[in-house]
Design an enzyme around this catalytic site. Structure first.
Site, short mmCIF file in Angstrom:
data_model
loop_
_atom_site.label_atom_id
_atom_site.label_comp_id
_atom_site.label_asym_id
_atom_site.label_seq_id
_atom_site.Cartn_x
_atom_site.Cartn_y
_atom_site.Cartn_z
N ARG A 140 1.05 -1.35 0.16
CA ARG A 140 0.18 0.16 -0.29
C ARG A 140 0.61 1.44 0.21
O ARG A 140 0.31 2.33 0.67
CB ARG A 140 -1.23 0.11 0.97
N TYR A 143 0.82 4.36 -2.54
CA TYR A 143 -0.29 5.05 -2.12
C TYR A 143 0.22 6.36 -0.78
O TYR A 143 -0.28 7.19 -0.93
CB TYR A 143 -1.46 4.95 -2.05
N ASN A 172 -12.75 7.35 3.48
CA ASN A 172 -13.14 6.82 2.52
C ASN A 172 -14.95 7.24 2.88
O ASN A 172 -15.49 7.02 2.98
CB ASN A 172 -13.99 4.84 3.06
N ASP A 269 -3.93 -4.09 5.42
CA ASP A 269 -5.18 -3.58 5.75
C ASP A 269 -5.21 -2.97 6.84
O ASP A 269 -5.33 -3.97 8.16
CB ASP A 269 -5.86 -5.08 5.53
N ARG A 273 -10.49 2.56 11.65
CA ARG A 273 -10.77 4.04 10.73
C ARG A 273 -11.18 4.87 11.50
O ARG A 273 -12.77 3.89 10.34
CB ARG A 273 -10.36 4.12 9.54
#
Ligand code: NAD
Ligand code: UDP
Length: 322
Positions: A140, A143, A172, A269, A273
């Protein structure tokens, strides 16, 4: 005002353009169509105040604009991991070009950063003061670290060259126009449920996320851009759900007969959050107003139409956050 939206043919960018065009601005949409689609901005093509430019921001471009919303970057793990080096180039070289443009024409510059700068957070909920817990060498990282460098670039252009910056840390976000193959959890679950195939829950589904409907997010971006504070400012919905709760809600709203299938949790992962939006409330007088059940209903309807699957979607009133 003349406003540049990079990544304007993408999911969030195209909703932002709808708002800016409706407010009467002149809009330049710049996109390389990696994950964006012309279809998303089709209704503005031919409008005298709208211009669509196919361009990759890893190459420089000269334009004259008053504001820049810098959104160009694939946002879904599936897409940003497909070509990780390109993702880094987009975040670093692309952001450098856009900041250079802002400096030259004295435009205000808003960076679409991300909650991923917090990585797998040790602090919960995440406030802007938290520096994050990011793996610099994981899958990840192209990013996460790319966006962290983009934030650094924005603040250095501000300190060194007086560029007027705004930094939004977006959590999100979901809504109509997400790609069918986007790979993110809400679009995956909805598409799977509509097609009657099992919903893929990664891990046990106990990891949490907080989902913001796209109209709320766009409102936050516009307030941040036109307010007096550089940020960073968290923009997201603080209602937190486990992925299992989300799967069960979509199941209930679309197709109670569809199964859940548990698959391995991807590497790095994040477990939890949720945004602390105290700063956005105080500085921007902003908070999300669309509840998950309503946002899901609108998103399901959009996928139904695009996939040509008939039916109506119940309200999903029973959804409860953790
Ligand atoms: P998206 O993939 O739908 O949109 C990104 C757009 O950028 C696409 O239209 C794509 O074609 C374009 N693009 C990618 N690389 C480019 C390049 N090199 N040159 C020109 N155009 C390029 O994603 P989105 O969900 O709309 O996200 C928009 C922005 O918001 C991204 O910067 C993303 O990192 C950020 N963000 C999104 C979320 C979310 O949940 N959707 C969360 C945090 C941050
Ligand atoms: N996820 C899942 N099934 C899917 C897609 C994603 O269980 O089909 C999980 C994923 O592992 C993560 C969460 O849902 O824990 C959110 O994933 P997404 O890719 O939407 O966003 P991000 O991880 O970037 O927050």
């Amino acid at each position: 005002m003349r406003i540049l939206v990079t990544g304007g043919a993408g999911f969030i960018g195209s909703h932002l353009i709808d708002r800016l065009m409706t407010e009467g601005h002149e809009v330049i949409c710049l996109d390389n169509f990696y994950t964006g689609r012309k279809q998303n901005v089709m209704k503005w093509i031919g409008h005298p105040y709208f211009e669509l430019i196919r361009h990759d921001i890893t190459e420089p471009i000269r334009l004259e604009v008053d504001q820049i919303y810098h959104l160009a970057c694939p946002a879904s793990p599936v897409h940003y991991q497909y070509n990780p080096v390109k993702t880094i180039k987009t975040n670093v070289i692309g952001t450098l070009h856009m900041l250079g443009l802002a400096k030259r024409v004295k435009a205000r510059f808003l960076l679409a950063s991300t909650s991923e700068v917090y990585g797998d957070p040790e602090i919960h909920p995440q406030a802007e003061e938290y520096w994050g817990n990011v793996n610099s060498i994981g899958i990840r990282s192209c990013y996460d670290e790319g966006k962290r460098v983009a934030e650094t670039l924005a603040f250095d252009y501000h300190r060194q060259n007086d560029v007027d910056i705004r930094v939004a840390r977006i959590f999100n976000t979901y809504g109509p126009r997400m790609l069918e193959n986007d790979g993110r959890v809400i679009s995956n679950f909805i598409v799977q449920a509509l097609k009657g195939i099992p919903l893929t829950v990664y891990g046990t589904g106990s990891q949490t996320r907080s989902f913001c409907y796209v109209s709320d997010l766009v409102d936050g971006l516009i307030r941040l851009m036109n307010g007096a504070h550089s940020g960073p400012v968290n923009l997201g919905n603080p209602d937190e759900y486990t992925i299992l709760q989300l799967a069960q809600t979509v199941q209930e709203m679309v197709n109670p007969d569809v199964d859940l299938r548990f698959e391995p949790l991807p590497q790095d992962d994040p477990r939890r959050r949720r945004p602390d939006i105290t700063r956005a409330k105080k500085l921007l007088d902003w908070q999300p107003i669309v509840p998950l059940a309503e946002g899901l209903r609108l998103t399901i309807e959009d996928f139904r139409t695009r996939l040509g699957i008939p039916g109506t979607t119940p309200s999903g009133d029973r959804v409860a956050s953790v």
